[in-house]
Design an enzyme around this catalytic site. Sequence first.
Site, PDB file in Angstrom:
ATOM      1  N   SER A 166      -2.313   6.560   4.488  1.00 57.64           N
ATOM      2  CA  SER A 166      -1.302   6.166   3.468  1.00 57.64           C
ATOM      3  C   SER A 166      -0.266   5.294   4.193  1.00 57.64           C
ATOM      4  O   SER A 166      -0.030   5.478   5.089  1.00 57.64           O
ATOM      5  CB  SER A 166      -0.952   7.410   2.778  1.00 57.64           C
ATOM      6  OG  SER A 166      -0.105   6.858   1.992  1.00 57.64           O
ATOM      7  N   TYR A 206       3.669  15.248   2.584  1.00 57.08           N
ATOM      8  CA  TYR A 206       2.392  14.336   2.429  1.00 57.08           C
ATOM      9  C   TYR A 206       2.592  13.226   3.412  1.00 57.08           C
ATOM     10  O   TYR A 206       1.770  13.141   4.023  1.00 57.08           O
ATOM     11  CB  TYR A 206       2.226  13.873   0.777  1.00 57.08           C
ATOM     12  CG  TYR A 206       1.307  12.860   0.916  1.00 57.08           C
ATOM     13  CD1 TYR A 206      -0.132  13.286   0.844  1.00 57.08           C
ATOM     14  CD2 TYR A 206       1.675  11.475   0.835  1.00 57.08           C
ATOM     15  CE1 TYR A 206      -1.306  12.140   0.648  1.00 57.08           C
ATOM     16  CE2 TYR A 206       0.543  10.587   0.918  1.00 57.08           C
ATOM     17  CZ  TYR A 206      -0.826  10.937   0.789  1.00 57.08           C
ATOM     18  OH  TYR A 206      -1.779  10.053   0.760  1.00 57.08           O
TER      19      TYR A 206
END
Length: 249
Positions: free
Chosen positions: A145, A158
């Site tokens: 990501s 995350y």
Amino acid sequence: MKDLSVVIVGGGSGLGALLADRVVEEGASAVGIIDINPDAAEAALGSARAKGLPTAVARCDIQVGPECHAAFEKMVAGLGRVDTIINCAAIYPRRPPLEITDAEWDASNGINIKGTYHMMVAAVRHMQGQEPKGEVRGRIVNITSVDAFKAHPQNMHYAATKAAVVSLTRSFAHLVAPDNILVNSVAPAGMATEKAVASGFLAELTKASPLGRGAKPPEIAEWVLMAAGPKNTFMTGENIIVSGGYIYA
């Protein structure tokens, strides 16, 4: 993906399910899905089965090492060999930064980091023992990501896990380069998947995008296919950022 046997971890939904269709379109010879939801995995293999390709499904909690290895062995048994594995499985729990619980840390670490690690180990052990196709013995692609590369206080647990996967990608790439196994990752910005749209946070993320929108899953899939497919014979240890200008690297 012509003539490659492909396994997608987390292929029952989202980007993973899209990739299950795309690898078939690109000529994959066999497709397997490892997922916590076997019914979703079965549904995602519709295109492969319509073409009569060998397929395999394994239910797996990727937080558990023995389950990962058993699931991978089921892939090998069903497909014959595994040329490419794409690690899509992850969770994205939203929590204010000063309120993250131990349970939330453990779940994020367990699925996003440890699960990816276990599946990479299983893949490497298999690929090291198989004959290469062309110059390459196997390919591993991890979905990371852009949050791994930019401060993300709204969801820091995350972001931390995805930074860890970038590190794992580089370390594994170095480890298995002598075996002609290529390991790379693709880091998308917020994708407009059904889950992301339903969650309501995608609009917040797209405000920071110069293009003014989230990534369409097919746009990300193209870069995954490039790293995972036969045209990639030399790139390893790289992280491909596909952010629509959200971050420049």
